[in-house]
Design an enzyme around this catalytic site. Structure first.
Site, PDB file in Angstrom:
ATOM      1  N   ILE A  37       0.869  -1.181   0.000  1.00  0.00           N
ATOM      2  CA  ILE A  37       0.000   0.000   0.000  1.00  0.00           C
ATOM      3  C   ILE A  37       0.906   1.231   0.000  1.00  0.00           C
ATOM      4  O   ILE A  37       1.829   1.324   0.802  1.00  0.00           O
ATOM      5  CB  ILE A  37      -0.902   0.010   1.254  1.00  0.00           C
ATOM      6  CG1 ILE A  37      -1.815  -1.213   1.287  1.00  0.00           C
ATOM      7  CG2 ILE A  37      -1.691   1.297   1.368  1.00  0.00           C
ATOM      8  CD1 ILE A  37      -3.019  -1.164   0.408  1.00  0.00           C
ATOM      9  N   ASP A  38       0.628   2.184  -0.895  1.00  0.00           N
ATOM     10  CA  ASP A  38       1.436   3.405  -0.928  1.00  0.00           C
ATOM     11  C   ASP A  38       0.659   4.568  -0.313  1.00  0.00           C
ATOM     12  O   ASP A  38      -0.475   4.401   0.139  1.00  0.00           O
ATOM     13  CB  ASP A  38       1.914   3.724  -2.345  1.00  0.00           C
ATOM     14  CG  ASP A  38       0.771   4.013  -3.317  1.00  0.00           C
ATOM     15  OD1 ASP A  38      -0.341   4.387  -2.882  1.00  0.00           O
ATOM     16  OD2 ASP A  38       0.992   3.877  -4.531  1.00  0.00           O
ATOM     17  N   SER A  39       1.267   5.739  -0.288  1.00  0.00           N
ATOM     18  CA  SER A  39       0.648   6.888   0.392  1.00  0.00           C
ATOM     19  C   SER A  39      -0.667   7.308  -0.260  1.00  0.00           C
ATOM     20  O   SER A  39      -1.583   7.747   0.435  1.00  0.00           O
ATOM     21  CB  SER A  39       1.623   8.062   0.439  1.00  0.00           C
ATOM     22  OG  SER A  39       2.027   8.418  -0.859  1.00  0.00           O
TER      23      SER A  39
END
Length: 81
Positions: A37-39
């Site tokens: 999961i990224d920002s």
């Protein structure tokens, strides 16, 4: 809402919105490293959690969140305040 209910809600969102395998979602799972999961995904997750809980959730409140367990703890405090 208790921790088990919060975990079920988080799991449902991650499975449905981010196509994460349900078996990968346990309290010790690192959201960023294990689930990739990224920002930007985190912002989407916060928006979805806001809709589910009806609470105002600010992304800043989740800066220290690294694991699913951290997320559950932060949501529990927010929901039950």
């Amino acid at each position: 809402m208790d921790n088990e209910q919060i975990l079920a809600m988080v799991t449902r969102i991650l499975v449905n919105e981010f196509e994460i395998d349900e078996g990968d979602i346990v309290p010790s799972t690192n959201i960023y490293e294990d689930l990739d999961i990224d920002s930007i995904d985190v912002v989407d997750l916060v928006v979805r959690l806001r809709a589910e809980t009806g609470r105002s959730i600010e992304p800043e409140n989740f800066k220290q969140v690294r694991t699913i367990g951290d997320l559950i703890e932060a949501l529990h405090k927010l929901i039950n305040q």
